[in-house]
Structures are given as C-alpha cells and as structure tokens.
Design an enzyme around this catalytic site. Structure first.
Site, PDB file in Angstrom:
ATOM      1  N   ASP A 130      26.489 -45.228 -21.417  1.00 50.92           N
ATOM      2  CA  ASP A 130      26.414 -44.825 -22.831  1.00 50.92           C
ATOM      3  C   ASP A 130      27.566 -43.911 -23.226  1.00 50.92           C
ATOM      4  O   ASP A 130      28.291 -44.170 -24.177  1.00 50.92           O
ATOM      5  CB  ASP A 130      25.110 -44.061 -23.120  1.00 50.92           C
ATOM      6  CG  ASP A 130      23.895 -44.969 -23.123  1.00 50.92           C
ATOM      7  OD1 ASP A 130      24.070 -46.200 -23.211  1.00 50.92           O
ATOM      8  OD2 ASP A 130      22.777 -44.442 -23.040  1.00 50.92           O
ATOM      9  N   SER A 150      16.201 -45.426 -16.389  1.00 50.61           N
ATOM     10  CA  SER A 150      17.061 -44.394 -16.954  1.00 50.61           C
ATOM     11  C   SER A 150      16.705 -43.090 -16.252  1.00 50.61           C
ATOM     12  O   SER A 150      15.533 -42.726 -16.158  1.00 50.61           O
ATOM     13  CB  SER A 150      16.785 -44.288 -18.459  1.00 50.61           C
ATOM     14  OG  SER A 150      17.158 -43.017 -18.918  1.00 50.61           O
ATOM     15  N   ARG A 170      19.111 -28.570 -21.109  1.00 49.43           N
ATOM     16  CA  ARG A 170      19.740 -28.916 -22.394  1.00 49.43           C
ATOM     17  C   ARG A 170      20.290 -27.714 -23.154  1.00 49.43           C
ATOM     18  O   ARG A 170      21.414 -27.780 -23.654  1.00 49.43           O
ATOM     19  CB  ARG A 170      18.772 -29.717 -23.274  1.00 49.43           C
ATOM     20  CG  ARG A 170      18.261 -31.012 -22.649  1.00 49.43           C
ATOM     21  CD  ARG A 170      19.340 -31.810 -22.007  1.00 49.43           C
ATOM     22  NE  ARG A 170      18.931 -33.157 -21.632  1.00 49.43           N
ATOM     23  CZ  ARG A 170      19.647 -33.979 -20.892  1.00 49.43           C
ATOM     24  NH1 ARG A 170      20.801 -33.592 -20.393  1.00 49.43           N
ATOM     25  NH2 ARG A 170      19.222 -35.183 -20.612  1.00 49.43           N
ATOM     26  N   ASP A 174      15.659 -34.959 -26.098  1.00 52.33           N
ATOM     27  CA  ASP A 174      16.937 -34.318 -25.816  1.00 52.33           C
ATOM     28  C   ASP A 174      17.801 -34.120 -27.060  1.00 52.33           C
ATOM     29  O   ASP A 174      18.473 -33.108 -27.209  1.00 52.33           O
ATOM     30  CB  ASP A 174      17.687 -35.096 -24.735  1.00 52.33           C
ATOM     31  CG  ASP A 174      17.026 -34.941 -23.375  1.00 52.33           C
ATOM     32  OD1 ASP A 174      16.398 -33.879 -23.150  1.00 52.33           O
ATOM     33  OD2 ASP A 174      17.118 -35.852 -22.544  1.00 52.33           O
TER      34      ASP A 174
END
Ligand code: ARG
Length: 418
Positions: free
Chosen positions: A28, A187, A107, A136
């Site tokens: 990505d 993922s 994060r 996220d």
C-alpha cells in the site's frame, strides 16, 4: 464533466507540494509513493519508524528506488517502550479485557515523530496508509491534528478506490516490487509489544485461526510438556529484571517474547468493537504483554488496599478506551496517568509466573510494600486477627440487608407483592 469545485481546489492546493509519507515498506505505502507523485506532483519524503518490527533497511532502499526525495528511518524503540508501553503496563492496558493495545499505542508515537519530521522538512501534508474503515486513521489524524493543526493529512487509500488486484496491477505498471507474501490473505501489523493479524479466513469469526499465521507463539498443543517459570522484578510498576538478570525494557520484552512464545502463551482471538462502529475479528500474538500484564496486575493488587483495588480498574478501563480510540493526546489521558503513576510508586517486588501450554499463571509474589500480613491471614495459633470483633462488624455491615429483608417479610405477611 467538470470536477466539483472543492475537489479541484484541493488537488490544486496540493499540487507540487511536499508530502511526508508514513512508510511501512508494504504494498500500500509503496504504491503511495508513486501515487502521490502522479496525482499531486508531490515531492515525497518517507518516514519509517523502527518499533522492533524489522525490515527497515529494505524499506529505506525501496522508498528511494521508488523516487522518494529522502527516506528517514528512525529508531523509536526506546521511546516506544519508555513512553508508551510503560504506561500501558502501569495501566494494565487491555481493550475490552483482552487486547494489549499493541498497534493502538504505537500510532500516537508515529504521529508525533511524523509531525517532528514534517516541521523539520517543511512539508505541507502528512500521508498515511490507513483505510477508511479502521481505527488507525482515527488515531493518526486526531494525534496529528492535536500536535500540528495546520498540517494537512492525506489518506490515499480512502481516495484511490483500488481493489487488491488493481493495486497489484498498479504496482506492476509502476515497477513497484511486489512483496513475496503478496498472495498471503492476511494483513498484519507488528511491533515489540505484539503482532496484529486480520483478514482472509480470520474474517469468519466461527473458524479457528490456522497455525500458519503465528510467528511468535507456537500453538499451545505443540508447546513443551514441562512448565517453564519466569521470575520478574518490578520497580515502581515497571519490570527491571527477568530471571535474575537486570535488563532494559526493550531487551526484557524481546527475551520474554521468546520464552513465553515457545510455551504457546500470548495468542488472543477476539471480536472487537472498532471506533468506527463495526465489529472485527482480530487475532493478536502478544506473548510478553500477556505475561507482564498478568504479573503487574497481581503485584499491584498485592501492594494496594481493597479500596484502591476496586477503583484502579475503572481508571485502567478508561485509559485503555482512550488509547484504543485515538485520544492519546486528550488531557484526560495525562490526568489518568498521574493517578496511575502515583499508585505504581508502591508496585515494586518480585513475581513468579508459570508458563504452560498457552497459560501464564502467577504462582508467587513478594514485596516490601505488600499489604499481605501472614499474622493476620494465618489460621495457625500465632494469628493476630481479633476474631472477637467480627460479630459486631457483621451486625453493622449487614444492617441494611437485614432491614430490607425484614420489611419485605412484613409486606408478604400482609399478602402484598412488590
Ligand atoms: N484492531 C487493531 C487495532 O485497531 C489492530 C489493527 C491492526 N492493523 C493491521 N493492519 N492488521 O488496534
């Protein structure tokens, strides 16, 4: 057809801008390097944080190969552990009683370092690789917005509308190396506090996760038939030594990952409630976190009063919700942490944990601050608890319950119901 005014304005505004991309090296964000160049004629600067996941030099080289103007790799392991993981330990940090928040607490740190680099590099926008369905994006954007309200945030995945297949074609057309595990349906997100695994067959909440998805924890049934013990020392709520050897927290976690993982400890299978309202089936493997949280919680209870032990879980629960829901930078977080730090000033001592086929059980604890008093607790002769005071205590303590029951009996005798 003409583009809507606002869209054109946005594209024009971003055209020829400098963009800092939070880059993982995966498909990505690799497509994103090119996409930002094409779509917005942007100069792309990438930032990759080392949080213990590995593969960083490859990521840097890949970013440069894809045309990034510069590619920063920052070792943030110590900061992650000292400022984020440490707080999670002190707050017994679990979301919905199960998830050690390993992805969630990374994060805000990534957002913070991104803002630092964004300001240093004088970029106009920060781009991240999150979808529009997850937590996220919420975490990144609230944190960035709190630290640098004037920085624009770009989320290409929310804009580019490409399916997985289209993305692979895009990568092929643009000479973007396709990761070797491209056909893996999973993922994952990884750092030294744990690993999150989603997608593929895991989206079916009624099927057991296949053993192949795990990297740290072996399936419990394949774990040794003998238990393994670990001994941990804590000071002010944080572990300082493992099996008698003083370690810094980064090393201690890495070592414990191995020990707990080889005993099948740390696999978590849950359906969790995301911030955006949907439920998702998540698998985590967090061997070190599971052991450290169990040990910390036990020692904390040992050192605190009954009143503290009844109150602390309320604080912990709120802390975990803020951490999960992207509100790391809300003032309430610091307020809760002030309390958590205070209570943890007494959480020092020794804990022994037995690891056996997926279980981590605390089997011993010791502390100078422990409120356990053998003389009070023992049933042996030397005990000091004044049992003659108990009848009076019971009489007063049970008074409201007795009164209510007597009243009820009276009503019923009169043939009433209520
Ligand atoms: N559900 C977890 C969270 O929101 C993990 C997300 C992990 N991301 C991934 N790409 N697997 O914290």
């Amino acid at each position: 057809m003409a583009q809507p005014q606002t869209k054109r304005a946005v594209h024009k505004k971003i055209a020829s801008k400098r963009v800092l991309l939070l880059y993982s090296g995966g498909l990505d964000t690799s497509c994103m390097v090119r996409w930002l160049q094409e779509k917005y004629s942007a100069d792309v600067i990438t930032l990759t944080l080392d949080l213990g996941q590995g593969g960083l030099e490859e990521a840097r080289a890949k970013a440069l190969k894809l045309g990034a103007k510069s590619a920063h790799v920052v070792d943030a392991r110590t900061e992650f552990v000292e400022q984020y993981v440490a707080k999670a330990i002190k707050a017994n940090g679990l979301y919905q009683d199960q998830y050690p928040l390993s992805t969630a607490i990374a994060r805000p740190l990534m957002a913070k370092v991104a803002v630092e680099y964004a300001l240093k590099e004088g970029v106009d926008a920060i781009a991240h690789g999150c979808t529009g369905k997850g937590n996220d994006q919420v975490r990144f954007e609230i944190s960035i917005g709190a630290l640098a309200p004037d920085l624009e945030v770009l989320a290409p995945v929310r804009e580019w509308n490409m399916s997985r297949e289209e993305e692979i074609h895009y990568a092929e057309r643009h000479g973007i190396p396709i990761p070797v595990d491209i056909h893996s349906p999973y993922s994952t997100d990884e750092n030294l506090w744990g690993r999150s695994i989603e997608c593929g067959v895991l989206e079916k909440p009624d099927s057991e996760p296949p053993a192949e998805i795990f990297e740290y924890a072996i399936p419990p049934e394949q774990a040794p038939n003998q238990p393994e013990y670990v001994e941990l020392e804590f000071e002010n709520g944080l572990p300082t030594s493992l099996n008698g050897r003083a370690e810094n927290l980064v090393q201690l976690i890495a070592e414990l990952h191995k020990i707990a993982g080889r005993n099948g400890v740390g696999i978590i299978d849950m359906v969790e409630d995301r911030v955006v309202g949907l439920k998702s089936r998540e698998i985590y493997e967090c061997p070190a976190a599971v052991v450290l949280l169990a040990a910390h919680r036990d020692l904390e209870r040992f050192c605190c009063t009954i009143h503290e032990n009844e109150f602390k879980p309320l604080v912990d629960r709120m802390w975990a919700e803020l951490a999960y829901k992207g509100l790391w930078n809300d003032p309430l977080m610091a307020d809760l942490e002030a309390f958590t730090d205070k209570i943890n000033e007494r959480v020092s001592g020794w804990v022994r944990v037995k690891l056996y086929k997926g279980h981590a059980q605390v089997v011993g604890r010791r502390s100078e601050n422990g409120l356990y008093d053998l003389n009070l607790a023992t049933y042996e002769r030397q005990q000091t608890f004044d049992q003659s005071a108990s009848p009076g205590f019971i009489k007063i303590w049970g008074l409201p319950t007795r009164s209510a029951n007597q009243l009820q009996t009276k009503y019923e005798a009169l043939g009433n119901k209520r």
